[in-house]
Write an enzyme that holds these catalytic residues in place. Structure first.
Site, short mmCIF file in Angstrom:
data_model
loop_
_atom_site.label_atom_id
_atom_site.label_comp_id
_atom_site.label_asym_id
_atom_site.label_seq_id
_atom_site.Cartn_x
_atom_site.Cartn_y
_atom_site.Cartn_z
N HIS A 171 2.20 -11.38 -2.75
CA HIS A 171 1.81 -12.05 -1.51
C HIS A 171 1.89 -13.55 -1.71
CE1 HIS A 171 0.04 -8.60 0.81
NE2 HIS A 171 0.19 -8.06 -0.39
N HIS A 225 -3.58 1.02 -3.49
CA HIS A 225 -2.81 1.23 -4.73
C HIS A 225 -3.68 1.00 -5.97
CE1 HIS A 225 -2.14 -3.09 -4.24
NE2 HIS A 225 -1.13 -2.93 -3.40
N ASN A 260 -3.32 -1.19 -9.40
CA ASN A 260 -2.38 -2.28 -9.18
C ASN A 260 -3.02 -3.38 -8.34
OD1 ASN A 260 -0.18 0.39 -8.93
ND2 ASN A 260 0.03 -1.14 -10.54
N GLY A 291 6.76 5.94 -11.03
CA GLY A 291 7.20 5.81 -12.40
C GLY A 291 7.28 4.38 -12.89
N ASP A 312 4.55 2.10 -0.94
CA ASP A 312 4.50 0.63 -0.96
C ASP A 312 5.93 0.08 -0.95
OD1 ASP A 312 3.38 -1.89 -0.97
OD2 ASP A 312 3.01 -1.95 -3.12
N ILE A 314 5.69 -7.21 -10.06
CA ILE A 314 6.29 -6.16 -9.25
C ILE A 314 6.05 -6.47 -7.77
CG2 ILE A 314 6.27 -3.69 -8.73
CD1 ILE A 314 5.30 -3.20 -11.57
N ALA A 315 7.09 -6.30 -6.96
CA ALA A 315 7.01 -6.65 -5.54
C ALA A 315 7.25 -5.40 -4.69
CB ALA A 315 8.04 -7.73 -5.20
#
Length: 374
Positions: free
Chosen positions: A131, A206, A209, A239, A264, A298-299
């Site tokens: 974000h 999530h 995360n 994964g 996501d 990670i996006a």
């Protein structure tokens, strides 16, 4: 009326071999075990018939975000078995977010998606993930009023960090408005997370995360979310975001009725590697993994719900309990927490949203509201 038979059918939480479903218009008229009393119109002898997947956390696919082209993104995910769910928005300026809510409210009314998920802008800077940290802010009554007016009943879920000023009061106000509140992108303590849950929050966005990590003396939000029987926890079982052992542990601890598998997904889902954007930030996808440019962050994911379903079945085992658990986590559990009373299970009177899978858990056919797709 259309009668559909399959070698395996999961009907309202039970596995039948064989089984059948009859469809009239947009609804399931009847269903049962064994061969149907009449000759089926469509028969999938080696197929597995399950409810359509419901993805309560997805940002886009087919090269676009839901905010930019909801029809195109939803169509991509529908080919992978997603027949319902929410369009998720990331943090943006007040003006941009308001315009996006207007767009997705119209898409919701057209039946493209089941509603809007605001993931931001009320998130922690320490755990903002992909974000735009420059647009993060504390909740305010004025902004909330504007968003609720723009959404006009189409905002179904909001993710926020309960440690922000005014967040607990905002949780109560959202819950009073009938909106599901999720705890996520947060540095909240165990005790503050419990306070948020007592205020009415009922989802963990999530899990693991973009939130404070578990520590034996300062446990943070994870065990508070996992241990509360009122809470549904999201897992991105692609994964990449979680180790398979972590997924197994959470499912064993909470049970499939409290776990919702979510993609996501961002714009790259269904497209492949390349350069994309997420909330105005540059994202590079390599080997199917999306990361903010020049970082390790990670996006979102490039996953689709059929991939998560297959992963769940393989992680949980090879018996019927694994199949039932996968159906719950991809259909009935998200439908329940979102209040989608016409979807989530194959039963008379429900929407005719269903997926036919082959024995390798690949999508064979998809029906949405009584119409075959493709």
């Amino acid at each position: 009326m259309t009668v559909i038979a399959a070698g395996t059918v999961v009907l309202d939480g039970a596995v039948h071999r064989p089984g059948w479903v009859s469809v009239t218009g947009e609804r399931i008229a009847d269903c049962g075990t064994g061969p149907p009393a009449v000759r089926p119109d469509v028969e999938f002898g080696d197929g597995v018939l399950v409810p359509g997947f419901i993805d309560m956390h997805s940002h886009g696919g087919a090269g676009v975000s839901y905010a930019d082209d909801p029809d195109r993104a939803a169509a991509l995910h529908a080919t992978h078995g997603t027949t319902g769910g929410l369009a998720s928005l990331v943090t943006a300026s007040p003006e941009t977010l308001l315009a996006q809510v207007h767009t997705l409210a119209a898409a919701t009314r057209r039946g493209v998606v089941d509603g809007i998920h605001l993931e931001g802008p009320w998130l922690s800077r320490l755990h903002c993930g992909a974000h735009d940290s420059g647009q993060l802010r504390a909740p305010s009554d004025a902004e909330l009023d504007a968003l609720l007016n723009a959404g006009a009943g189409t905002i179904r879920m909001v993710t926020l960090a309960p440690e922000l000023p005014g967040a607990i009061a905002t949780i109560r106000r959202l819950v009073d408005a009938g909106i599901v509140v999720a705890v996520g992108h947060t540095d909240a303590s165990y005790e503050l997370t419990q306070e948020a849950l007592e205020a009415g929050a009922s989802v963990g966005t999530h899990l693991f995360n973009a939130m404070r990590a578990l520590h034996h003396r300062e446990p943070g939000p994870i065990p508070a979310l996992l241990s509360d029987p009122r809470v549904i926890v999201e897992l991105i079982a692609d994964g990449v975001h979680l180790h398979p052992g972590t997924v197994r542990h959470v499912v064993a601890a909470a049970g499939p009725d409290r776990v919702a598998l979510v993609t996501d997904a961002m714009a790259a889902a269904g497209v492949g590697d390349g350069a994309f954007t997420l909330g105005g930030l540059d994202v590079d996808v390599a080997d199917g993994v999306a990361r903010l440019r020049d970082t390790a962050t990670i996006a979102g994911s490039t996953a689709t719900m059929d991939r998560l379903f297959a992963t769940a079945v393989r992680l949980l085992g090879t018996d019927d309990a694994a199949l039932i658990g996968a159906v719950r986590m991809t259909s009935s559990t998200p439908a329940h927490i979102l209040g989608l009373q016409r979807t989530g299970v194959l039963a008379p009177g429900r929407d005719a949203d269903l997926v036919v899978l082959d024995r390798d858990w690949r999508v064979w056919r998809v029906m949405r509201r009584g119409a075959w797709l493709g």
